[in-house]
Design a protein around this motif. Structure first.
Motif, short mmCIF file in Angstrom:
data_model
loop_
_atom_site.label_atom_id
_atom_site.label_comp_id
_atom_site.label_asym_id
_atom_site.label_seq_id
_atom_site.Cartn_x
_atom_site.Cartn_y
_atom_site.Cartn_z
N ASP A 73 63.19 54.94 35.15
CA ASP A 73 62.88 54.89 33.72
C ASP A 73 63.40 53.57 33.15
O ASP A 73 64.60 53.26 33.26
CB ASP A 73 63.53 56.05 32.98
N VAL A 74 62.51 52.79 32.56
CA VAL A 74 62.89 51.53 31.92
C VAL A 74 62.38 51.55 30.49
O VAL A 74 61.19 51.74 30.25
CB VAL A 74 62.32 50.30 32.66
N SER A 75 63.30 51.37 29.54
CA SER A 75 62.94 51.34 28.12
C SER A 75 63.44 50.05 27.50
O SER A 75 64.54 49.59 27.80
CB SER A 75 63.54 52.54 27.39
N VAL A 76 62.62 49.49 26.62
CA VAL A 76 62.98 48.28 25.88
C VAL A 76 63.09 48.65 24.40
O VAL A 76 62.09 49.04 23.78
CB VAL A 76 61.93 47.17 26.08
N TYR A 77 64.30 48.55 23.87
CA TYR A 77 64.55 48.97 22.49
C TYR A 77 64.67 47.75 21.57
O TYR A 77 65.32 46.76 21.90
CB TYR A 77 65.82 49.81 22.42
N GLN A 95 73.72 55.15 33.46
CA GLN A 95 72.74 54.54 32.59
C GLN A 95 73.10 53.05 32.54
O GLN A 95 74.21 52.68 32.17
CB GLN A 95 72.84 55.16 31.19
N PHE A 125 68.69 55.37 20.73
CA PHE A 125 68.48 56.18 21.93
C PHE A 125 69.77 56.92 22.25
O PHE A 125 70.84 56.60 21.74
CB PHE A 125 68.03 55.31 23.11
N GLU A 177 66.42 42.35 22.07
CA GLU A 177 66.24 43.69 22.63
C GLU A 177 67.44 44.16 23.45
O GLU A 177 68.26 43.36 23.89
CB GLU A 177 65.01 43.72 23.56
N ILE A 220 67.70 46.64 26.90
CA ILE A 220 66.88 47.25 27.96
C ILE A 220 67.72 48.25 28.74
O ILE A 220 68.85 47.95 29.12
CB ILE A 220 66.30 46.17 28.89
N GLU A 227 66.16 50.52 16.48
CA GLU A 227 65.81 51.70 17.27
C GLU A 227 67.07 52.35 17.84
O GLU A 227 68.09 51.69 18.08
CB GLU A 227 64.86 51.33 18.41
#
Length: 234
Positions: free
Chosen positions: A220-224, A172, A230, A196, A198, A228
């Motif tokens: 999979d790309v997520s911006v938190y 990850q 995860f 953020e 990422i 937030e």
């Protein structure tokens, strides 16, 4: 860090300045901790690596803070000592271990150095996404399935983590921006601060083409955002 650690009056804070050769690093960071705790922090610099008393103090600290600078220098200085094991043991015995910039990069088992193996002229971001270009070396191994990058959004380091996730797809890959932190507790990570985090993960297909080019499908790309949470691999 004070709140998350459960620090109370009399508990030790240790500042590790091995990433930097500048004494002002400790002075500035100690001022911040003193303002919050009323106590001076233990200074753990290059002279302390083989100092038994300083090592004992490090092992007993409630908070271990690793300063910024050069993460490769940090790991090089502790290479033949017990410091890595001491920090590792302290962390798994309940100490809060945190760091800024280079101090965040060293948390990983596989540590980004910032160097490129093909284009050896240093740049704060990679101009290419090429195989066999990203240099990873041994970190502190507090997070064994995560690769951490820092100053991420501010310095547009996307190519570094695209390179990382394609070459190490089981990891990850986490980019933390400036003035931002990631609080990790077991398998949960919470974003805090001003910007953020990422996360790149789970490429479905990685393709290595000619001339060191790399491609991938369905990363999979997520911006938190701050506050937030995860799930983090560990």
């Amino acid at each position: 860090m004070i709140d998350e650690s459960g620090w109370k009056k009399g508990d030790d804070v240790a500042i590790m300045t091995l990433s930097s050769s500048d004494d002002s690093t400790y002075i500035w960071e100690n001022e911040q901790f003193y303002h919050l705790t009323g106590q001076n922090a233990i200074k753990f610099d290059s002279a302390a690596v083989y100092d038994g008393k300083k090592s004992d103090s490090l092992q007993g600290a409630k908070i271990i803070f690793i300063s910024g600078g050069d993460q490769s220098r940090f790991m090089r200085l502790i290479e033949n000592s017990h410091v890595k094991q001491i920090v590792h043991d302290a962390y798994f015995n309940g100490a809060l271990v945190g760091g800024t910039s280079a101090g965040a990069a060293v948390m990983s088992e596989k540590m980004i150095t910032g160097n490129q193996l093909q284009d050896t002229v240093y740049s704060s971001t990679f101009k290419v996404i090429h195989s066999n270009n990203l240099e990873l070396t041994e970190g502190l191994d507090l997070l064994d399935s995560v690769i951490v990058d820092m100053h991420f959004v501010a310095r547009s380091r996307y190519n570094r983590l695209f390179s990382a996730i394609m070459e190490y797809p089981r990891y990850q890959c986490i980019g933390i921006d400036e003035a931002t932190a990631l609080i990790v507790h077991q398998d949960s990570a919470t974003v805090t601060g001003a910007s953020e985090v990422i996360v790149f993960s789970n490429p479905k297909k990685v393709i290595k083409g000619s001339h060191y080019l790399m491609g991938a499908k369905d990363i999979d790309v997520s911006v938190y955002l701050p506050e937030e949470k995860f799930r983090i691999k560990n």
